[in-house]
Design a protein around this motif. Structure first.
Motif, PDB file in Angstrom:
ATOM      1  N   SER A 289     -58.240 -86.164  48.879  1.00  0.00           N
ATOM      2  CA  SER A 289     -57.421 -87.264  48.760  1.00  0.00           C
ATOM      3  C   SER A 289     -56.659 -87.854  49.883  1.00  0.00           C
ATOM      4  O   SER A 289     -56.074 -88.714  49.839  1.00  0.00           O
ATOM      5  N   LYS A 290     -56.736 -86.979  50.873  1.00  0.00           N
ATOM      6  CA  LYS A 290     -55.985 -87.541  52.180  1.00  0.00           C
ATOM      7  C   LYS A 290     -56.992 -86.831  53.096  1.00  0.00           C
ATOM      8  O   LYS A 290     -57.868 -85.928  53.141  1.00  0.00           O
ATOM      9  N   GLY A 300     -69.437 -69.933  43.419  1.00  0.00           N
ATOM     10  CA  GLY A 300     -69.090 -70.446  42.059  1.00  0.00           C
ATOM     11  C   GLY A 300     -67.815 -70.931  41.794  1.00  0.00           C
ATOM     12  O   GLY A 300     -67.268 -71.078  40.607  1.00  0.00           O
ATOM     13  N   GLU A 301     -66.808 -71.036  42.882  1.00  0.00           N
ATOM     14  CA  GLU A 301     -65.789 -71.690  42.821  1.00  0.00           C
ATOM     15  C   GLU A 301     -65.241 -72.965  43.842  1.00  0.00           C
ATOM     16  O   GLU A 301     -65.880 -72.699  45.066  1.00  0.00           O
ATOM     17  N   PHE A 302     -64.416 -73.734  43.584  1.00  0.00           N
ATOM     18  CA  PHE A 302     -64.204 -74.639  44.266  1.00  0.00           C
ATOM     19  C   PHE A 302     -62.646 -74.207  45.401  1.00  0.00           C
ATOM     20  O   PHE A 302     -61.816 -73.743  44.411  1.00  0.00           O
ATOM     21  N   TYR A 303     -62.714 -74.680  46.431  1.00  0.00           N
ATOM     22  CA  TYR A 303     -61.212 -74.402  47.110  1.00  0.00           C
ATOM     23  C   TYR A 303     -60.817 -75.835  47.701  1.00  0.00           C
ATOM     24  O   TYR A 303     -61.771 -76.498  48.286  1.00  0.00           O
ATOM     25  N   SER A 304     -59.581 -75.883  47.753  1.00  0.00           N
ATOM     26  CA  SER A 304     -58.867 -76.973  48.713  1.00  0.00           C
ATOM     27  C   SER A 304     -58.605 -76.185  50.168  1.00  0.00           C
ATOM     28  O   SER A 304     -58.014 -75.220  50.235  1.00  0.00           O
ATOM     29  N   LEU A 305     -58.897 -76.929  51.184  1.00  0.00           N
ATOM     30  CA  LEU A 305     -58.368 -76.561  52.451  1.00  0.00           C
ATOM     31  C   LEU A 305     -57.596 -77.532  53.084  1.00  0.00           C
ATOM     32  O   LEU A 305     -57.939 -78.740  53.217  1.00  0.00           O
ATOM     33  N   TYR A 306     -56.361 -77.297  53.400  1.00  0.00           N
ATOM     34  CA  TYR A 306     -55.420 -78.367  54.022  1.00  0.00           C
ATOM     35  C   TYR A 306     -55.198 -77.704  55.512  1.00  0.00           C
ATOM     36  O   TYR A 306     -54.796 -76.781  55.697  1.00  0.00           O
ATOM     37  N   LEU A 307     -55.562 -78.578  56.335  1.00  0.00           N
ATOM     38  CA  LEU A 307     -55.421 -78.353  57.985  1.00  0.00           C
ATOM     39  C   LEU A 307     -53.655 -77.927  57.980  1.00  0.00           C
ATOM     40  O   LEU A 307     -52.915 -78.820  57.677  1.00  0.00           O
ATOM     41  N   ARG A 308     -53.424 -76.922  58.496  1.00  0.00           N
ATOM     42  CA  ARG A 308     -52.013 -76.615  58.711  1.00  0.00           C
ATOM     43  C   ARG A 308     -51.331 -77.602  59.778  1.00  0.00           C
ATOM     44  O   ARG A 308     -51.823 -77.764  60.824  1.00  0.00           O
ATOM     45  N   LYS A 309     -50.167 -77.926  59.529  1.00  0.00           N
ATOM     46  CA  LYS A 309     -49.457 -79.046  60.244  1.00  0.00           C
ATOM     47  C   LYS A 309     -49.173 -78.500  61.792  1.00  0.00           C
ATOM     48  O   LYS A 309     -49.048 -79.400  62.617  1.00  0.00           O
TER      49      LYS A 309
END
Length: 411
Positions: A289-290, A300-309
């Motif tokens: 969403s960003k 078989g699984e979804f992951y969210s990856l957020y770039l480290r600030k």
């Protein structure tokens, strides 16, 4: 200042328009293509697939000449006619997601050469040269380059005014779209449109980088071979579809990778942890969403990856682009994908198709892992073009996609 001119289009007679118009050749599967060629003698596909007439696959330069022959047959049979007056052409597409409309016109190769028409993608030299030779032999252009410009109230008013009248063409397609086309050929309206575009400092290529580059190459060659060159010849322009930024629809491409480059799942996740905060979402479908947030589907699984600030150190517009971050932080250093165009370990799904397809293709074993992101915004695309940078391949999937064969530009 941009030069956008009317031209005398070759186009289907009104009664044939819906039958002539076709999707892009690559958009048909084998069965659909065969049905169109077998049961619709007016389809533009007969021109771009000329060997069907002889039940024979024809390639290379021999095909170029046969494309021209099929085209001339359509003209001789009066399936195609040519307008007597130079015109601008309003093309509107009504879809379930809303309407979009723009103007088909002739754009200047000089504007392209001088970076008044700006690009954001690299082109491949041999593809440019091949398409230039194709254009040189067939002598016409039927796929307009998609150009975008800032919303302009005067142009919007002109379009709205004309679209209140009966269209020259109006037909529905099997995917529940309605395509409409109007002509603008009155001298006073032509001058108003011409001057309004002349006041726009820059245009941006949204789709069609190779087509515009090949048209430029052909113009340079034609200019050098013409001792009486004036700059007004048809080869100095290429057909374009000009659409305001608010009418543009931009989607992302998801990436599918066949293997983890020798890493185990656990090793791969540890390597990702250096650059991203990782959260296992299980079987819940996750879509970012960003900006700088990515989704990943693995085992078989979804992951969210957020770039480290603390890793978000940006030096220019390109370094902030999510498709570039994915390439620089994951695809190249960890998964060993150097060449995004030709590496056979990577495939793409455009954002028109949802994450179910990504999941299905990974679950089938065809691919090991898939990644998704938000689409780039128009301001990102413009800034990258303004800084003379280029996006990684398959960074954007842009609509609208026009039907082929409705307006043809001869040179």
């Amino acid at each position: 200042m941009t030069k956008i001119l009317p031209f005398k289009a070759v186009r289907p007679a009104r009664e044939f328009a819906g039958l002539v118009a076709s999707r892009s050749y690559e958009d048909y599967n084998e069965e659909e293509l065969k049905a169109q060629l077998e049961f619709n003698p007016y389809s533009f596909l007969h021109i771009i697939n000329p060997g069907y007439k002889f039940q024979h696959e024809i390639g290379g330069e021999k095909r170029f000449g046969m494309v021209k022959n099929r085209y001339l047959e359509f003209r001789e049979d009066c399936t195609f006619i040519q307008d007597e007056l130079p015109s601008y052409y309003i093309y509107k597409i009504h879809t379930r997601d809303g309407d979009c409309c723009g103007i088909i016109a002739a754009a200047s190769v000089e504007d392209y050469e001088n970076n008044v028409i700006k690009r954001h993608e690299d082109t491949i030299a041999h593809r440019e040269e091949l398409f230039k030779e194709y254009l040189k032999v067939i002598g016409f252009n039927t796929e307009p380059v998609l150009l975008t410009y800032p919303d302009d109230p005067v142009i919007n008013e002109l379009l709205e005014e004309r679209m209140r009248s009966r269209p020259e063409y109006e037909f529905a397609t099997a995917n529940k779209e309605i395509h409409s086309l109007w002509l603008i050929d009155e001298p006073e309206n032509i001058e108003r449109i011409k001057q309004q575009f002349a006041a726009i400092e820059q245009l941006y290529i949204a789709d069609g980088h190779h087509r515009s580059a090949s048209s430029w190459l052909l113009a340079k060659e034609s200019r050098d071979q013409n001792p009486d060159h004036t700059g007004k010849e048809a080869y100095n322009f290429f057909m374009s579809y000009l659409i305001s930024e608010s009418n543009l629809r931009i989607f992302e491409f998801s990436r599918l990778i066949k293997d983890l480059n020798g890493h185990s799942k656990e090793e791969f996740l540890i390597l990702l942890d250096e650059w991203f905060r990782i959260e296992n979402r299980g079987i819940d479908i996750y879509k970012p969403s960003k900006k700088h947030h990515f989704n990943m589907y693995l085992d078989g699984e979804f992951y969210s990856l957020y770039l480290r600030k603390h890793n978000a150190k940006f030096t220019d517009a390109l370094s902030e682009l999510d498709s570039y971050i994915l390439y620089e932080k994951i695809l190249k250093p960890i998964l060993g994908i150097e060449d995004l165009r030709y590496d056979k370990r990577i495939a793409y799904i455009h954002g028109r198709n949802d994450l179910i397809e990504l999941k299905t293709r990974v679950d089938s074993g065809e691919f090991e892992v898939g990644f998704g992101m938000l689409p780039a915004g128009i301001e990102e695309i413009k800034q990258i073009a303004d800084e003379n940078l280029t996006m990684p391949p398959k960074s954007t999937y842009i609509e609208p996609k026009l039907r082929s064969g409705l307006t043809i530009y001869e040179f």
